[in-house]
Design a protein around this motif. Structure first.
Motif, mmCIF file in Angstrom:
data_model
loop_
_atom_site.group_PDB
_atom_site.id
_atom_site.type_symbol
_atom_site.label_atom_id
_atom_site.label_comp_id
_atom_site.label_asym_id
_atom_site.label_seq_id
_atom_site.Cartn_x
_atom_site.Cartn_y
_atom_site.Cartn_z
ATOM 1 N N TRP A 52 0.902 -1.231 -0.060
ATOM 2 C CA TRP A 52 0.131 0.092 0.217
ATOM 3 C C TRP A 52 0.829 1.319 -0.059
ATOM 4 C CZ3 TRP A 52 -4.925 1.228 -0.804
ATOM 5 C CH2 TRP A 52 -5.462 2.445 -0.540
ATOM 6 N N LYS A 53 1.765 1.264 0.854
ATOM 7 C CA LYS A 53 2.563 2.466 0.870
ATOM 8 C C LYS A 53 3.640 2.599 -0.164
ATOM 9 C CE LYS A 53 3.265 2.736 6.080
ATOM 10 N NZ LYS A 53 4.315 2.751 7.079
ATOM 11 N N GLU A 54 3.926 1.574 -1.130
ATOM 12 C CA GLU A 54 4.772 1.618 -2.253
ATOM 13 C C GLU A 54 3.703 2.476 -3.409
ATOM 14 O OE1 GLU A 54 6.857 -0.963 -5.562
ATOM 15 O OE2 GLU A 54 5.368 -1.884 -4.114
ATOM 16 N N VAL A 55 2.672 2.124 -3.386
ATOM 17 C CA VAL A 55 1.594 2.535 -4.413
ATOM 18 C C VAL A 55 1.354 4.038 -4.007
ATOM 19 C CG1 VAL A 55 -0.852 2.518 -5.143
ATOM 20 C CG2 VAL A 55 0.565 0.489 -4.806
ATOM 21 N N GLU A 56 1.321 4.415 -2.829
ATOM 22 C CA GLU A 56 0.999 5.760 -2.443
ATOM 23 C C GLU A 56 2.297 6.796 -2.675
ATOM 24 O OE1 GLU A 56 -2.407 7.059 -0.948
ATOM 25 O OE2 GLU A 56 -2.489 5.158 -2.308
ATOM 26 N N ASN A 57 3.183 6.331 -2.504
ATOM 27 C CA ASN A 57 4.433 7.024 -2.852
ATOM 28 C C ASN A 57 4.600 7.073 -4.248
ATOM 29 O OD1 ASN A 57 5.174 7.357 -0.439
ATOM 30 N ND2 ASN A 57 6.527 5.588 -0.038
ATOM 31 N N LEU A 58 4.032 6.238 -5.145
ATOM 32 C CA LEU A 58 4.219 6.220 -6.763
ATOM 33 C C LEU A 58 3.119 7.501 -7.037
ATOM 34 C CD1 LEU A 58 4.422 2.386 -7.612
ATOM 35 C CD2 LEU A 58 6.235 4.333 -8.039
ATOM 36 N N LYS A 59 1.970 7.493 -6.180
ATOM 37 C CA LYS A 59 1.185 8.588 -6.860
ATOM 38 C C LYS A 59 1.903 9.632 -6.265
ATOM 39 C CE LYS A 59 -2.818 5.788 -5.532
ATOM 40 N NZ LYS A 59 -4.030 5.395 -4.658
ATOM 41 N N LEU A 60 2.272 10.000 -5.269
ATOM 42 C CA LEU A 60 2.935 11.390 -4.951
ATOM 43 C C LEU A 60 3.882 11.747 -6.067
ATOM 44 C CD1 LEU A 60 3.692 10.959 -1.002
ATOM 45 C CD2 LEU A 60 2.109 12.819 -2.209
ATOM 46 N N ALA A 61 4.710 10.501 -6.642
ATOM 47 C CA ALA A 61 5.794 10.843 -7.569
ATOM 48 C C ALA A 61 5.112 11.140 -8.935
ATOM 49 C CB ALA A 61 6.982 10.129 -7.336
ATOM 50 N N GLY A 62 3.871 10.396 -9.174
ATOM 51 C CA GLY A 62 3.366 10.485 -10.493
ATOM 52 C C GLY A 62 4.053 9.565 -11.170
ATOM 53 N N GLY A 63 4.406 8.158 -10.419
ATOM 54 C CA GLY A 63 5.333 7.262 -10.922
ATOM 55 C C GLY A 63 4.647 6.211 -11.614
ATOM 56 N N GLN A 64 5.538 5.077 -11.947
ATOM 57 C CA GLN A 64 4.967 3.915 -12.765
ATOM 58 C C GLN A 64 5.621 2.715 -11.870
ATOM 59 O OE1 GLN A 64 4.620 3.549 -17.038
ATOM 60 N NE2 GLN A 64 6.047 2.051 -17.054
ATOM 61 N N ASP A 65 5.040 1.846 -11.766
ATOM 62 C CA ASP A 65 5.276 0.564 -10.889
ATOM 63 C C ASP A 65 5.661 -0.458 -11.889
ATOM 64 O OD1 ASP A 65 3.223 -0.965 -12.348
ATOM 65 O OD2 ASP A 65 1.882 -1.115 -10.358
ATOM 66 N N ARG A 66 6.348 -1.793 -11.569
ATOM 67 C CA ARG A 66 6.877 -2.774 -12.137
ATOM 68 C C ARG A 66 5.989 -3.368 -13.151
ATOM 69 N NH1 ARG A 66 5.886 -4.302 -7.267
ATOM 70 N NH2 ARG A 66 4.773 -6.469 -6.600
ATOM 71 N N PHE A 67 4.743 -3.275 -13.117
ATOM 72 C CA PHE A 67 3.835 -3.884 -13.847
ATOM 73 C C PHE A 67 3.469 -3.004 -15.063
ATOM 74 C CE2 PHE A 67 2.543 -5.662 -9.565
ATOM 75 C CZ PHE A 67 3.164 -6.813 -9.781
ATOM 76 N N GLY A 68 3.826 -1.716 -14.938
ATOM 77 C CA GLY A 68 3.632 -0.622 -16.013
ATOM 78 C C GLY A 68 2.442 0.077 -15.602
ATOM 79 N N ARG A 69 1.690 0.005 -14.358
ATOM 80 C CA ARG A 69 0.760 0.905 -14.012
ATOM 81 C C ARG A 69 1.184 2.096 -13.785
ATOM 82 N NH1 ARG A 69 -4.216 0.136 -9.407
ATOM 83 N NH2 ARG A 69 -4.704 2.017 -9.477
ATOM 84 N N LYS A 70 0.470 3.262 -14.244
ATOM 85 C CA LYS A 70 0.950 4.515 -13.881
ATOM 86 C C LYS A 70 -0.090 5.218 -12.677
ATOM 87 C CE LYS A 70 2.598 5.491 -18.589
ATOM 88 N NZ LYS A 70 2.334 6.179 -19.630
ATOM 89 N N PHE A 71 0.626 6.104 -11.853
ATOM 90 C CA PHE A 71 -0.197 6.368 -10.639
ATOM 91 C C PHE A 71 -0.214 7.961 -10.790
ATOM 92 C CE2 PHE A 71 0.987 2.334 -9.576
ATOM 93 C CZ PHE A 71 -0.142 1.714 -8.935
ATOM 94 N N LEU A 72 -1.220 8.732 -10.466
ATOM 95 C CA LEU A 72 -1.578 9.900 -10.178
ATOM 96 C C LEU A 72 -1.814 10.647 -8.798
ATOM 97 C CD1 LEU A 72 -4.344 10.106 -13.021
ATOM 98 C CD2 LEU A 72 -1.783 10.589 -13.317
ATOM 99 N N ALA A 73 -1.194 11.880 -8.553
ATOM 100 C CA ALA A 73 -1.253 12.442 -7.155
ATOM 101 C C ALA A 73 -2.558 12.714 -6.688
ATOM 102 C CB ALA A 73 -0.317 13.840 -7.269
#
Length: 467
Positions: free
Chosen positions: A358-379
């Motif tokens: 959960w925390k990994e995803v929330e941090n990716l959202k803050l950074a506008g990042g993408q995970d190892r599966f290719g999903r992009k996250f938004l702040a």
């Protein structure tokens, strides 16, 4: 007993110009269209009250370029819808059929609204996977039950005869493939033959036939079937005996978010608005936003065939526009906690692994990042307390393979030519989802049911008028 009977000089009993098998969205849209065009129409329906796959859906129809979209400042075009369908299906679609359906989608929705009083609106607070524009048109309750009830009422107001509790068991046809009628069975065991000048098969697919599912979709053979039990594959069986072209029989619409053991659909909005899925070990296992259809098999591959939807109060507010989600909350399928740690405890999964995911995803959202599966996250999709979770499994909703049709809904022979007076729509026809579950674009099922039903109704009525 053969499913197709060679027609001879025998008395077919009652005869009607146009006969339609199935009173779901496909059959009723076809009937309303044909009746408006002047064709006397009779619909054969196995249930006491029309329901079918439509009643089990969210009742959402994707349509491009409607006045409902323009009223909300949404810019869309049939070419964009066609491109989205083809892209999701990896190009495994008949472009002529896709283009015809996309072009007629706005006409269909506005016709149902203007001619038959269906109060459509566009969902504008979240989008579904694969759609480049907000184009899901639904009724106030966001249920397929409301859609089928309103279509049934429209049919009644237009004096369309629906023979309820009547099962079409055998199809009558001559040696050239000219359909002459069907044989139906009544609840008391009596049988009756009804002749016709044209026939539309709107009896859906074969999701309710375990043997056909095992043969064509083995990965879902043990999955929950979340469709209508009457979808027994009659159209595929008849078509096979007639020499029809059958395509993409391994294609289906699944769903990776059915609350278990409650068997209630949890809207994919919980994912698309920033939620995630974890397995019972607390780990995420793929990009959840690819699509809910292909996610069914992904969830079933997890330990014990389950996953957990995890989201927050903001997302739950979006999901509550769907009656299914409200029902899930009332049934106790949605857990609530003030911290993710407490939520993990309530889910009875390894808390440390879950909190880390959960925390990994929330941090990716803050950074506008993408995970190892290719999903992009938004702040703007950050989550906060209270948090929610629902235990879900994967399910088979309906099949997408079937009778190959042309852009008018006419059924094709194996050599590509059309049958003289046989049409198909909805699950009876090959959908526009390609050969796998991954090709299913959200709404494809009702899109081909309603729009292809509309096109088949027009074509069959024209056929009848020539006789």
């Amino acid at each position: 007993m053969s499913s197709v009977v060679a027609a001879g000089g025998e008395d077919s009993g009652t005869k009607v110009p146009l006969l339609i098998i199935g009173a779901g969205a496909a059959g009723l849209c076809a009937a309303l269209t044909a009746k408006e065009a002047g064709a006397e129409t009779v619909v054969v329906e196995r249930e006491a009250t029309p329901s079918g796959s439509t009643a089990l859906s969210a009742g959402l129809i994707p349509a491009a370029g409607t006045r409902f979209q323009r009223a909300k400042g949404i810019h869309d075009h049939p070419k964009l819808l066609a491109a989205d369908i083809a892209h999701k299906a990896n190009g495994e679609v008949d472009p002529a059929v896709v283009n015809a359906i996309a072009e007629d989608s706005a006409t269909l929705v506005e016709w149902l609204a203007d001619r038959h009083g269906l109060p459509f609106d566009v969902i504008d607070n979240f989008n579904y996977p694969g759609h480049s524009s907000l184009r899901m048109h639904g009724l106030p309750s966001r249920t397929g039950r409301e859609l089928i009830d309103r279509l049934r009422t429209a049919a009644e107001l237009n004096d369309i005869v629906i023979l309820s509790r009547s099962v079409a068991e055998r199809l009558l046809a001559d040696a050239e493939g000219q359909v002459t009628g069907v044989e139906i069975a009544r609840p008391d065991g009596t049988r009756e033959r009804i002749g016709c000048d044209a026939l539309i098969l709107a009896c859906s697919g074969f999701g309710g036939n375990p043997d056909l599912v095992r043969r064509h979709i083995p990965e879902m053979a043990s999955a929950i079937y979340f469709g209508h039990p009457g979808n027994r594959g009659h159209a595929v069986i008849w078509g096979s005996e007639l020499g029809a072209q059958l395509t993409h029989l391994g294609s289906y619409q699944g769903h990776g978010s059915v609350a278990t053991p409650h068997n209630i659909l949890i809207s994919w909005a919980v994912v698309m608005q920033g939620g995630i899925q974890v397995n019972r070990e607390g780990h995420r296992f793929n990009d959840e936003t690819r699509g809910y259809s292909e996610q069914a098999a992904e969830v079933l591959r997890q330990p014990d065939g389950i996953a957990w939807d995890v989201f927050d109060a903001r997302i739950a507010t979006v999901a509550r526009q769907f009656e299914d989600f409200q029902q899930a909350e009332r049934a106790g399928a949605v857990l609530t906690a003030d911290t993710v740690e407490d939520l993990g405890d309530a889910m009875h999964i390894p808390v440390a692994a879950f909190v880390a995911a959960w925390k990994e995803v929330e941090n990716l959202k803050l950074a506008g990042g993408q995970d190892r599966f290719g999903r992009k996250f938004l702040a703007d999709q950050l989550c906060g307390p209270p948090y929610h979770a629902a235990k879900v499994t994967g399910a088979l909703f309906h099949t997408q393979g079937g009778l190959a049709v042309d852009p008018t809904g006419r059924v094709k022979r194996k050599n590509g030519t059309g049958f003289p007076n046989l049409f198909a729509a909805g699950g009876a026809a090959t959908g526009v989802s390609g050969s796998t579950a991954a090709g299913y674009l959200s709404g494809n099922g009702l899109l081909t049911a309603t729009v292809l039903g509309h096109l088949a109704g027009e074509s069959a009525a024209s056929q009848v008028a020539k006789r």
